[in-house]
Design a protein around this motif. Sequence first.
Motif, mmCIF file in Angstrom:
data_model
loop_
_atom_site.group_PDB
_atom_site.id
_atom_site.type_symbol
_atom_site.label_atom_id
_atom_site.label_comp_id
_atom_site.label_asym_id
_atom_site.label_seq_id
_atom_site.Cartn_x
_atom_site.Cartn_y
_atom_site.Cartn_z
ATOM 1 N N TYR A 112 0.858 -1.182 0.000
ATOM 2 C CA TYR A 112 0.000 0.000 0.000
ATOM 3 C C TYR A 112 0.897 1.236 0.000
ATOM 4 C CZ TYR A 112 -3.120 3.497 2.117
ATOM 5 O OH TYR A 112 -3.836 4.632 2.391
ATOM 6 N N PHE A 113 0.935 1.944 -1.130
ATOM 7 C CA PHE A 113 1.708 3.171 -1.262
ATOM 8 C C PHE A 113 0.786 4.339 -0.925
ATOM 9 C CE2 PHE A 113 3.858 0.170 -4.013
ATOM 10 C CZ PHE A 113 5.201 0.436 -3.794
ATOM 11 N N TYR A 114 1.240 5.198 -0.020
ATOM 12 C CA TYR A 114 0.403 6.292 0.451
ATOM 13 C C TYR A 114 1.257 7.518 0.760
ATOM 14 C CZ TYR A 114 2.258 5.664 5.120
ATOM 15 O OH TYR A 114 3.103 5.611 6.203
ATOM 16 N N ALA A 115 0.583 8.626 1.044
ATOM 17 C CA ALA A 115 1.231 9.829 1.542
ATOM 18 C C ALA A 115 0.400 10.347 2.706
ATOM 19 C CB ALA A 115 1.320 10.887 0.444
ATOM 20 N N THR A 116 1.060 10.913 3.694
ATOM 21 C CA THR A 116 0.349 11.385 4.885
ATOM 22 C C THR A 116 -0.600 12.534 4.576
ATOM 23 O OG1 THR A 116 2.211 12.822 5.457
ATOM 24 C CG2 THR A 116 2.153 10.636 6.483
ATOM 25 N N TRP A 117 -0.327 13.320 3.536
ATOM 26 C CA TRP A 117 -1.158 14.464 3.170
ATOM 27 C C TRP A 117 -2.325 14.074 2.257
ATOM 28 C CZ3 TRP A 117 -0.977 14.165 -1.979
ATOM 29 C CH2 TRP A 117 0.187 13.671 -2.580
ATOM 30 N N CYS A 118 -2.390 12.838 1.832
ATOM 31 C CA CYS A 118 -3.359 12.368 0.832
ATOM 32 C C CYS A 118 -4.683 11.966 1.483
ATOM 33 C CB CYS A 118 -2.741 11.187 0.089
ATOM 34 S SG CYS A 118 -3.862 10.264 -0.950
ATOM 35 N N VAL A 151 -1.206 8.358 -5.607
ATOM 36 C CA VAL A 151 -1.535 7.633 -4.381
ATOM 37 C C VAL A 151 -3.020 7.816 -4.093
ATOM 38 C CG1 VAL A 151 0.734 7.609 -3.308
ATOM 39 C CG2 VAL A 151 -0.718 9.602 -2.993
ATOM 40 N N PRO A 152 -3.637 6.851 -3.461
ATOM 41 C CA PRO A 152 -3.079 5.566 -3.032
ATOM 42 C C PRO A 152 -2.889 4.616 -4.209
ATOM 43 C CG PRO A 152 -5.426 5.623 -2.566
ATOM 44 C CD PRO A 152 -5.059 6.980 -3.106
ATOM 45 N N THR A 153 -1.849 3.796 -4.121
ATOM 46 C CA THR A 153 -1.606 2.734 -5.094
ATOM 47 C C THR A 153 -1.423 1.433 -4.334
ATOM 48 O OG1 THR A 153 -0.612 4.166 -6.771
ATOM 49 C CG2 THR A 153 -0.008 1.839 -6.849
ATOM 50 N N THR A 176 -4.453 2.132 -8.829
ATOM 51 C CA THR A 176 -4.230 3.452 -8.245
ATOM 52 C C THR A 176 -5.582 4.116 -8.044
ATOM 53 O OG1 THR A 176 -2.082 3.667 -9.302
ATOM 54 C CG2 THR A 176 -3.122 5.700 -8.558
ATOM 55 N N GLY A 177 -5.765 4.681 -6.859
ATOM 56 C CA GLY A 177 -7.008 5.362 -6.526
ATOM 57 C C GLY A 177 -7.798 4.590 -5.481
ATOM 58 N N VAL A 178 -8.879 5.206 -5.030
ATOM 59 C CA VAL A 178 -9.746 4.575 -4.035
ATOM 60 C C VAL A 178 -10.500 3.429 -4.712
ATOM 61 C CG1 VAL A 178 -11.697 4.947 -2.479
ATOM 62 C CG2 VAL A 178 -9.947 6.713 -2.726
#
Length: 99
Positions: free
Chosen positions: A18-24, A67-69, A83-85
Amino acid sequence: MKKKFRKRIAEDIPTLVYFYATWCVPCKLMRPIVEQVAGELGTAISSIEIDVEIKKGIVKRYKIKGVPTLILFKSGTALWRHTGVMPVEDIRIAIKEHL
C-alpha cells in the motif's frame, strides 16, 4: 528497507503493498479498507505500507505516479496493481484471483 522490501515481495505468500502519503485524503480513506482486507485474509497474504515521501527509491522503481496505489506481489512479480480509491469488495476479488 530496500533489502527488507525486496525480501518481502519475493516470498511465496502474496504481499499487498500500500503506497500512500500522509497528506493524501484518499489514502486516509483507503487505509482502513486495506487493513480490513489484510485482516480478513490473515496468513494468506502479508501487507506492507510504503510512505511515498520517505521511500522514494522504491517509488521510483515501481513507477508510482499517484496515491493511493496498491500492488500485489508474489515471488517478486507484480500480479495486480490499482491506483485510486477502490471498494473493499473489489480489492478482495482482485487479491483472491491470485491466491
